[in-house]
Design a protein around this motif. Structure first.
Motif, short mmCIF file in Angstrom:
data_model
loop_
_atom_site.label_atom_id
_atom_site.label_comp_id
_atom_site.label_asym_id
_atom_site.label_seq_id
_atom_site.Cartn_x
_atom_site.Cartn_y
_atom_site.Cartn_z
N MET A 1 0.85 -1.20 0.00
CA MET A 1 0.00 0.00 0.00
C MET A 1 0.89 1.25 0.00
N ASP A 2 0.53 2.20 -0.80
CA ASP A 2 1.27 3.46 -0.88
C ASP A 2 1.20 4.16 0.48
N PHE A 3 2.35 4.59 1.03
CA PHE A 3 2.37 5.19 2.36
C PHE A 3 1.42 6.37 2.48
N ASP A 4 1.38 7.22 1.41
CA ASP A 4 0.53 8.42 1.43
C ASP A 4 -0.94 8.10 1.56
N LYS A 5 -1.31 6.86 1.22
CA LYS A 5 -2.73 6.51 1.18
C LYS A 5 -3.23 5.91 2.49
N ILE A 6 -2.36 5.78 3.48
CA ILE A 6 -2.85 5.21 4.75
C ILE A 6 -3.95 6.12 5.28
N PRO A 7 -5.14 5.60 5.47
CA PRO A 7 -6.24 6.50 5.86
C PRO A 7 -6.13 6.93 7.32
N PRO A 8 -6.40 8.20 7.59
CA PRO A 8 -6.45 8.66 8.98
C PRO A 8 -7.76 8.20 9.61
N ARG A 9 -7.91 8.33 10.92
CA ARG A 9 -9.20 8.03 11.56
C ARG A 9 -10.25 8.90 10.90
N LYS A 10 -11.44 8.35 10.72
CA LYS A 10 -12.46 9.12 10.01
C LYS A 10 -12.88 10.37 10.78
N GLU A 11 -12.71 10.32 12.12
CA GLU A 11 -13.11 11.47 12.95
C GLU A 11 -12.32 12.73 12.60
N ILE A 12 -11.08 12.56 12.11
CA ILE A 12 -10.30 13.77 11.89
C ILE A 12 -10.36 14.29 10.45
N GLU A 13 -11.11 13.57 9.60
CA GLU A 13 -11.21 14.01 8.20
C GLU A 13 -11.71 15.44 8.08
N ALA A 14 -12.74 15.80 8.85
CA ALA A 14 -13.36 17.12 8.71
C ALA A 14 -12.72 18.16 9.64
N VAL A 15 -11.69 17.76 10.39
CA VAL A 15 -11.07 18.71 11.33
C VAL A 15 -10.22 19.70 10.55
N THR A 16 -10.42 20.99 10.83
CA THR A 16 -9.60 21.99 10.14
C THR A 16 -8.40 22.34 11.02
N VAL A 17 -7.30 22.63 10.37
CA VAL A 17 -6.07 22.93 11.11
C VAL A 17 -6.16 24.34 11.69
N TYR A 18 -5.83 24.47 12.96
CA TYR A 18 -5.86 25.79 13.63
C TYR A 18 -4.79 26.68 13.00
N VAL A 19 -5.20 27.87 12.61
CA VAL A 19 -4.24 28.80 12.01
C VAL A 19 -3.88 29.85 13.06
N PRO A 20 -2.68 29.76 13.63
CA PRO A 20 -2.32 30.75 14.65
C PRO A 20 -1.98 32.10 14.03
N GLY A 21 -1.84 33.13 14.88
CA GLY A 21 -1.40 34.43 14.39
C GLY A 21 -0.11 34.27 13.61
N LYS A 22 0.03 35.03 12.52
CA LYS A 22 1.21 34.89 11.67
C LYS A 22 2.47 35.23 12.47
N PRO A 23 3.48 34.38 12.44
CA PRO A 23 4.70 34.67 13.21
C PRO A 23 5.48 35.85 12.64
N ILE A 24 6.13 36.60 13.53
CA ILE A 24 6.94 37.78 13.14
C ILE A 24 7.97 37.40 12.07
N GLU A 25 8.68 36.29 12.30
CA GLU A 25 9.77 35.89 11.39
C GLU A 25 9.24 35.68 9.97
N GLU A 26 8.03 35.09 9.87
CA GLU A 26 7.46 34.81 8.55
C GLU A 26 7.16 36.11 7.80
N VAL A 27 6.63 37.10 8.51
CA VAL A 27 6.30 38.37 7.86
C VAL A 27 7.58 39.11 7.47
N GLN A 28 8.59 39.00 8.31
CA GLN A 28 9.89 39.62 7.97
C GLN A 28 10.42 39.05 6.66
N ARG A 29 10.36 37.72 6.54
CA ARG A 29 10.85 37.06 5.32
C ARG A 29 10.01 37.45 4.11
#
Ligand SMILES: Cc1ncc(COP(=O)(O)O)c(C=O)c1O
Length: 365
Positions: A1-29
């Protein structure tokens, strides 16, 4: 089985990733800017107490040793201050982790948890990760709709989250309304009071919840050292609850979740109440200044009891966020489509934010 295709638990499929405040270093770059002002994560712009800094340095010599799992010295000191027992306290790698422990211990597949919209997004995330169902009740004028939340209770309800003051609106729920809500909610449902911004609140209409714990064993109160104590980078928050609830959380918690430096700094911070008091006073002055200036620009804010303001704009929050970024100022386009949330900064930061806002408005108009 292709490693990328290993299915995650179905409960986390619809979970959205928390987007924190943009870090200072990222904006500087990204923008090639030297000076960046971050007013995006409700951090304390005045840092932390010098006593906390000294405690961290002293603790360095113990860095090779695991910390105490349940932070007993901190539990004892807080218990003494707040009129509780040490076994009412549990500590987390930020209060965020205690939300995780609560859902991990008390939410099974299909269980419901009632929460507001908009509010701190990690209630929903953690409920979904456990396979629970978030039951979302919209705010009314930026304030929790307690009647609506009560009406949403079903046999499947396991917990109710009340963020007081609420992030991102900064509003509080009225004392009387909250008290009658707590008295009505069946005792087999946890009422989780998230009081991350507790230290900033000065209003008489705010309900002190700790004295209610004895009569309402289903009450859980969350607080943190990340905000008024200025220790967000160390990650330490705490929950207050009945020992029997704490015992369930201990079963699921990471053993050494609150690190040595965090425990030492939090303990030392409690010996410097004047640091917190001065931050709170400066925050009030800054909030008044920002609100006044924003009103002069024609914008209103939700009534904030915290170290941030949610501003109602006449245009997209995202557009304003992007325009401010180009000037080296990071805020958050959260809440509703035409709102932004801005953390109260130092006097200088607040002035620069207002000057940048004036440019944004001028360019567009
Ligand atoms: C309402 C609320 N609860 C909890 C947290 C989590 O804080 P921490 O994990 O830093 O204690 C935050 C952080 O912004 C918050 O705004």
């Amino acid at each position: 089985m292709d490693f990328d295709k290993i299915p995650p638990r179905k409960e986390i499929e619809a979970v959205t990733v928390y987007v924190p405040g943009k870090p200072i270093e990222e904006v500087q770059r990204e923008f090639g800017l030297e000076r960046i002002i971050k007013l995006a994560s409700n951090e304390n712009p005045f840092g932390c107490s010098p006593l906390a800094q000294q405690a961290i340095i002293r603790e360095v010599e113990n860095a090779a040793l695991y910390p105490e799992s349940l932070a007993p010295a901190l539990a004892e000191k807080l218990a003494d201050r707040l009129g509780l027992d040490p076994d009412n306290f549990i500590f987390g790698n930020g209060s965020e982790e205690i939300i995780h422990m609560l859902t991990r211990s008390y939410i099974s597949a299909g269980n419901e948890a009632i929460m507001a919209d908009v509010t701190f997004p990690l209630y929903k995330t953690n409920v979904m990760i456990e396979g629970g169902v978030p039951v979302i009740i919209p705010l009314i004028d930026g304030v929790h709709n307690l009647q609506g939340m009560f009406a949403a209770i079903t046999e499947k309800t396991r917990m109710i989250f009340i963020c007081n003051p609420n992030n991102p609106t900064g509003t509080i729920v009225d004392k009387g309304d909250l008290l009658s809500f707590i008295e009505k909610v069946p005792g087999n449902i946890l009422i989780i009071m998230d009081e991350a911004y507790y230290e900033y609140v000065q209003d008489e209409a705010y309900l002190e919840t700790i004295p209610l714990m004895a009569k309402h064993p289903n009450l859980v109160i969350l607080r943190t050292f990340s905000k008024a104590y200025g220790l967000a980078g160390l990650r330490i928050g705490y929950g207050m609850m009945q020992p029997s609830v704490r015992q369930e959380l201990i079963k699921v918690k990471e053993v050494f979740n609150a690190n040595r430096f965090a425990q030492a700094a939090a303990l030392a911070s409690l010996d410097d109440p004047s640091f917190v008091a001065s931050c709170v006073q400066k925050n009030i002055a800054g909030r008044k200044y920002l609100e006044g200036e924003l009103n002069n620009m024609g914008f209103t804010c939700f009534p904030s009891h915290t170290n941030f303001l949610m501003v109602k704009l006449d245009r997209s929050g995202d557009e304003v966020f992007q325009a401010l970024l180009k000037q080296g100022i990071i805020i958050r386009p959260v809440g509703f489509p035409n709102t932004i949330r801005v953390t109260i900064g130092t006097e200088q930061e607040n002035r620069e934010f207002i000057a940048a806002m004036q440019k944004v408005i001028w360019v567009r108009n």
